[in-house]
Motif scaffolding. Structure first.
Motif, mmCIF file in Angstrom:
data_model
loop_
_atom_site.group_PDB
_atom_site.id
_atom_site.type_symbol
_atom_site.label_atom_id
_atom_site.label_comp_id
_atom_site.label_asym_id
_atom_site.label_seq_id
_atom_site.Cartn_x
_atom_site.Cartn_y
_atom_site.Cartn_z
ATOM 1 N N GLN A 282 0.845 -1.184 0.000
ATOM 2 C CA GLN A 282 0.000 0.000 0.000
ATOM 3 C C GLN A 282 0.885 1.241 0.000
ATOM 4 O OE1 GLN A 282 -3.169 -0.148 3.010
ATOM 5 N NE2 GLN A 282 -2.763 -2.341 3.279
ATOM 6 N N VAL A 283 0.391 2.317 -0.609
ATOM 7 C CA VAL A 283 1.111 3.584 -0.620
ATOM 8 C C VAL A 283 0.213 4.649 -0.024
ATOM 9 C CG1 VAL A 283 2.110 5.390 -2.069
ATOM 10 C CG2 VAL A 283 2.557 2.989 -2.600
ATOM 11 N N GLN A 284 0.745 5.361 0.961
ATOM 12 C CA GLN A 284 -0.031 6.359 1.680
ATOM 13 C C GLN A 284 0.570 7.738 1.471
ATOM 14 O OE1 GLN A 284 -0.206 6.800 6.223
ATOM 15 N NE2 GLN A 284 -2.079 5.659 5.780
ATOM 16 N N GLY A 285 -0.240 8.678 0.962
ATOM 17 C CA GLY A 285 0.214 10.028 0.709
ATOM 18 C C GLY A 285 0.146 10.912 1.933
ATOM 19 N N ARG A 286 0.577 12.166 1.786
ATOM 20 C CA ARG A 286 0.627 13.090 2.918
ATOM 21 C C ARG A 286 -0.761 13.428 3.449
ATOM 22 N NH1 ARG A 286 3.060 18.694 0.781
ATOM 23 N NH2 ARG A 286 2.164 19.471 2.723
ATOM 24 N N ASN A 287 -1.789 13.255 2.607
ATOM 25 C CA ASN A 287 -3.158 13.533 3.047
ATOM 26 C C ASN A 287 -3.808 12.350 3.741
ATOM 27 O OD1 ASN A 287 -3.531 11.822 0.924
ATOM 28 N ND2 ASN A 287 -4.754 13.213 -0.326
ATOM 29 N N GLY A 288 -3.071 11.258 3.878
ATOM 30 C CA GLY A 288 -3.588 10.085 4.567
ATOM 31 C C GLY A 288 -4.308 9.098 3.674
ATOM 32 N N GLU A 289 -4.570 9.494 2.426
ATOM 33 C CA GLU A 289 -5.240 8.585 1.505
ATOM 34 C C GLU A 289 -4.298 7.446 1.112
ATOM 35 O OE1 GLU A 289 -6.799 10.652 -1.828
ATOM 36 O OE2 GLU A 289 -8.137 11.923 -0.638
ATOM 37 N N THR A 290 -4.850 6.249 1.013
ATOM 38 C CA THR A 290 -4.041 5.058 0.746
ATOM 39 C C THR A 290 -4.441 4.398 -0.565
ATOM 40 O OG1 THR A 290 -3.762 4.642 3.121
ATOM 41 C CG2 THR A 290 -3.329 2.804 1.629
ATOM 42 N N GLU A 291 -3.446 4.074 -1.366
ATOM 43 C CA GLU A 291 -3.669 3.340 -2.607
ATOM 44 C C GLU A 291 -3.125 1.929 -2.432
ATOM 45 O OE1 GLU A 291 -2.726 3.623 -7.425
ATOM 46 O OE2 GLU A 291 -1.885 5.107 -6.038
ATOM 47 N N VAL A 292 -3.962 0.946 -2.721
ATOM 48 C CA VAL A 292 -3.572 -0.454 -2.536
ATOM 49 C C VAL A 292 -3.134 -1.043 -3.875
ATOM 50 C CG1 VAL A 292 -4.323 -2.740 -1.797
ATOM 51 C CG2 VAL A 292 -5.178 -0.702 -0.611
ATOM 52 N N TYR A 293 -1.969 -1.658 -3.871
ATOM 53 C CA TYR A 293 -1.468 -2.353 -5.058
ATOM 54 C C TYR A 293 -1.697 -3.853 -4.875
ATOM 55 C CZ TYR A 293 0.875 1.956 -6.475
ATOM 56 O OH TYR A 293 1.132 3.252 -6.874
ATOM 57 N N LYS A 294 -2.385 -4.448 -5.825
ATOM 58 C CA LYS A 294 -2.725 -5.869 -5.748
ATOM 59 C C LYS A 294 -2.000 -6.666 -6.822
ATOM 60 C CE LYS A 294 -7.370 -4.973 -3.902
ATOM 61 N NZ LYS A 294 -7.188 -5.666 -2.597
ATOM 62 N N SER A 295 -1.775 -7.921 -6.520
ATOM 63 C CA SER A 295 -1.167 -8.817 -7.501
ATOM 64 C C SER A 295 -2.081 -8.944 -8.709
ATOM 65 C CB SER A 295 -0.958 -10.199 -6.867
ATOM 66 O OG SER A 295 -0.492 -11.119 -7.833
ATOM 67 N N SER A 296 -1.496 -8.901 -9.884
ATOM 68 C CA SER A 296 -2.307 -9.011 -11.093
ATOM 69 C C SER A 296 -1.486 -9.577 -12.242
ATOM 70 C CB SER A 296 -2.852 -7.635 -11.495
ATOM 71 O OG SER A 296 -1.799 -6.803 -11.956
ATOM 72 N N LYS A 297 -2.193 -10.027 -13.248
ATOM 73 C CA LYS A 297 -1.550 -10.577 -14.442
ATOM 74 C C LYS A 297 -0.755 -9.502 -15.176
ATOM 75 C CE LYS A 297 -2.575 -13.449 -18.504
ATOM 76 N NZ LYS A 297 -3.649 -14.121 -19.267
ATOM 77 N N SER A 298 -1.242 -8.264 -15.118
ATOM 78 C CA SER A 298 -0.542 -7.171 -15.799
ATOM 79 C C SER A 298 0.821 -6.923 -15.171
ATOM 80 C CB SER A 298 -1.374 -5.892 -15.749
ATOM 81 O OG SER A 298 -1.586 -5.471 -14.416
ATOM 82 N N TYR A 299 0.960 -7.159 -13.864
ATOM 83 C CA TYR A 299 2.255 -7.006 -13.197
ATOM 84 C C TYR A 299 3.171 -8.190 -13.461
ATOM 85 C CZ TYR A 299 1.011 -2.868 -10.420
ATOM 86 O OH TYR A 299 0.665 -1.606 -10.009
ATOM 87 N N SER A 300 2.631 -9.407 -13.362
ATOM 88 C CA SER A 300 3.468 -10.609 -13.481
ATOM 89 C C SER A 300 3.690 -11.038 -14.919
ATOM 90 C CB SER A 300 2.825 -11.769 -12.712
ATOM 91 O OG SER A 300 1.652 -12.217 -13.382
ATOM 92 N N GLY A 301 2.905 -10.482 -15.850
ATOM 93 C CA GLY A 301 2.990 -10.923 -17.237
ATOM 94 C C GLY A 301 2.412 -12.307 -17.428
ATOM 95 N N GLY A 302 1.616 -12.751 -16.453
ATOM 96 C CA GLY A 302 1.018 -14.085 -16.535
ATOM 97 C C GLY A 302 1.925 -15.195 -16.046
ATOM 98 N N PHE A 303 3.133 -14.843 -15.574
ATOM 99 C CA PHE A 303 4.092 -15.847 -15.101
ATOM 100 C C PHE A 303 3.890 -16.079 -13.609
ATOM 101 C CE2 PHE A 303 8.302 -17.097 -13.470
ATOM 102 C CZ PHE A 303 8.560 -18.191 -14.284
ATOM 103 N N LYS A 304 3.745 -17.352 -13.208
ATOM 104 C CA LYS A 304 3.515 -17.669 -11.799
ATOM 105 C C LYS A 304 4.535 -18.673 -11.291
ATOM 106 C CE LYS A 304 0.494 -16.271 -9.727
ATOM 107 N NZ LYS A 304 0.373 -14.995 -8.951
ATOM 108 N N VAL A 305 4.882 -18.529 -10.014
ATOM 109 C CA VAL A 305 5.754 -19.484 -9.317
ATOM 110 C C VAL A 305 4.923 -20.091 -8.199
ATOM 111 C CG1 VAL A 305 7.888 -19.818 -8.040
ATOM 112 C CG2 VAL A 305 7.770 -18.053 -9.821
ATOM 113 N N THR A 306 4.621 -21.382 -8.319
ATOM 114 C CA THR A 306 3.777 -22.060 -7.330
ATOM 115 C C THR A 306 4.551 -23.077 -6.497
ATOM 116 O OG1 THR A 306 3.139 -23.698 -9.006
ATOM 117 C CG2 THR A 306 1.715 -21.765 -8.752
ATOM 118 N N GLU A 307 5.838 -23.286 -6.839
ATOM 119 C CA GLU A 307 6.651 -24.233 -6.082
ATOM 120 C C GLU A 307 6.902 -23.727 -4.658
ATOM 121 O OE1 GLU A 307 8.073 -24.590 -10.429
ATOM 122 O OE2 GLU A 307 7.376 -23.012 -9.059
ATOM 123 N N PRO A 308 7.150 -24.632 -3.699
ATOM 124 C CA PRO A 308 7.503 -24.213 -2.334
ATOM 125 C C PRO A 308 8.696 -23.264 -2.368
ATOM 126 C CG PRO A 308 7.080 -26.565 -2.400
ATOM 127 C CD PRO A 308 7.100 -26.106 -3.827
#
Length: 487
Positions: A282-308
């Motif tokens: 999460q990113v919180q600005g000086r005004n206290g508002e918070t933006e949440v960053y979530k995992s997504s396909k656009s970030y990972s490019g569709g590549f996943k690591v599921t191994e332990p």
């Protein structure tokens, strides 16, 4: 050589560059029109505050200009406009009392850009200004700085024998850098001791990800991430694929002594492990508002690591590496092994100027996936595991020799190293007695050094070399990681 803190840790730099402009008369007129349309009461208050703030800024700038002109035209000797300008800028930034906000000259900005996107000549260490001197955040793995034994929190006080007290970060960096193959001598303060390190400059590799299959556990892949730079996510994905082909069924991700880098790269890599839709940070600005960053396909490019997987961390793991580690821990239930991390919980962006200079400014806090601010606190590992205590001994001063009858902290370090190497069985009390002399003589004999019983420079250097070799096989955190994956 990473000689500065993180470059551009947010992807929305352009937004930040547009903030805090002066309110023009046209903005006031437009605001007034909107007020009529939606209700004058609340909008009038907003407009009033904006105009009042603009007037305050304007008054401050007039005062600064007046003082600038007074100094430039009336100081008893001529001074340069650039010197006054830089002094004013740096003075304002110093008033923030934020070690991660800084004004960078053209050469310093270019140096930082090089570390993010290209190869360069240096020693490979991430540093920051600390009072009158320069503090090491972390040496980059497999670089001259790391091989020379520089460690996180080391304080550099001299370069080539000259004090750097009060010298700008840019000048220190320029002095440390130089021609490939030449040497630079650093005077270091660590845990109350002062010593020197002679480091050979080299080309610092662009690659930020290194991997291999464990020599004994052929299904465990080890991946070291040294920084979070432009190509790190791409390199990381490539290394995972290579290790899978070699038989890896689980992974140890090592971000120890990783000073950080680009926030969006950390989010991209975390998204390879975290289920889509779950929080990464999460990113919180000086005004206290918070933006949440979530995992997504656009970030990972569709590549996943599921191994332990497990992640190795330590006090040199900072910024983007803490974003990555905390996301995997909190949102993917992946264990962190090692020691508490550095604790850098702020986000910086850069404002570039036509003359090549840049302003790096802290603009936000970043919080972990669960909303925790780890600034100056760090992240506690799931499982604490560390090198043997002897690994954290400050280097021994080699400007003098040590012999029977002496008492000092340096002698105590010698005794501890000798004990770890199996040559000394007495008490490490700092007194150079006959038992210490005998241990030194035996060590010298075993290592091709004239057996005098005196710990001279050649003997101390050899001892530290032997210590380093033995410690390389005593990576307790890595051993703990293997147990977690193979049991």
């Amino acid at each position: 050589m990473l000689e500065n803190d993180d470059k551009k840790e947010v992807t929305e730099n352009k937004k930040a560059k547009k903030e805090h402009r002066k309110v023009s008369i046209w903005a006031v007129i437009i605001t007034a029109v909107v007020a009529i349309a939606i209700g004058a009461g609340g909008m009038y208050a907003y407009m009033y505050n904006e105009v009042k703030e603009a007037q305050t800024v304007s008054a401050s700038m007039k005062k600064i200009q007046t003082i600038y002109e007074t100094l430039y035209y009336n100081y008893y000797k001529k001074t340069s406009a650039k010197k006054l300008q830089n002094g004013a800028i740096n003075g304002m930034i110093d008033a923030l009392d934020d070690q991660f906000s800084e004004y960078m000259t053209k050469s310093e900005a270019e140096s930082l850009n090089d570390t993010i996107s290209g190869s360069f000549v240096g020693i490979g260490v991430e540093v920051q200004k600390s009072g009158n001197y320069i503090k090491v955040i972390a040496p980059i793995d497999n670089t001259p700085a790391a091989k020379a034994g520089l460690k996180a929190k080391d304080l550099i006080t001299k370069v080539n024998g000259k004090s750097i007290k009060g010298v700008s970060l840019e000048k220190v960096i320029s002095t440390i850098r130089g021609k490939k193959g030449t040497y630079v001598t650093l005077t270091i303060q660590r845990d109350g001791s002062t010593f020197t390190k002679k480091v050979k400059r080299a080309t610092i590799p662009v690659s930020t990800v290194y991997g291999n299959i464990d020599s004994k556990n052929k299904t465990v892949g080890y991946i070291k991430v040294t920084t979070f730079s432009t190509n790190t996510a791409k390199e990381f994905k490539k290394e995972i694929k290579i290790l899978r082909k070699k038989g890896a069924k689980s992974f140890v991700i090592d971000v120890r002594d990783n000073p950080g880098g680009l926030m969006n790269v950390a989010i991209s890599m975390a998204s390879m492990f975290v289920k889509y839709g779950k929080n990464v940070m999460q990113v919180q600005g000086r005004n206290g508002e918070t933006e949440v960053y979530k995992s997504s396909k656009s970030y990972s490019g569709g590549f996943k690591v599921t191994e332990p997987t497990v992640v190795l961390v330590n006090s040199g793991s900072a910024s983007a590496s803490e974003i990555f580690a905390s996301a995997l821990n909190e949102s993917a239930n992946i264990k962190l092994i090692g020691t508490k991390t550095y604790g850098k919980g702020t986000v910086q962006t850069t404002q570039e100027y036509k003359d090549g200079t840049e302003l790096k400014l802290t603009i936000d806090k970043w919080l972990t996936a669960n909303g925790t601010w780890i600034n100056k606190k760090g992240i506690e590992p799931t499982i604490k595991s560390d090198w043997p205590s002897v690994a954290y001994l400050a280097a021994i001063n080699t400007d003098k020799s040590y012999q029977e009858g002496q008492v000092s902290k340096q002698v105590k370090k010698i005794q501890k190293i000798l004990k770890y190497l199996g040559y000394f069985t007495g008490t490490s009390n700092g007194y150079y007695g006959s038992d210490t002399k005998d241990a030194i003589a035996k060590f010298q004999s075993d290592n091709g050094i004239t057996s005098t019983g005196t710990a001279d420079k050649a003997t101390v250097i050899k001892m530290e070399s032997k210590l380093s070799s033995k410690l390389s096989n005593q990576d307790n955190a890595y051993k703990t990681a293997l147990k977690q994956l193979t049991n």
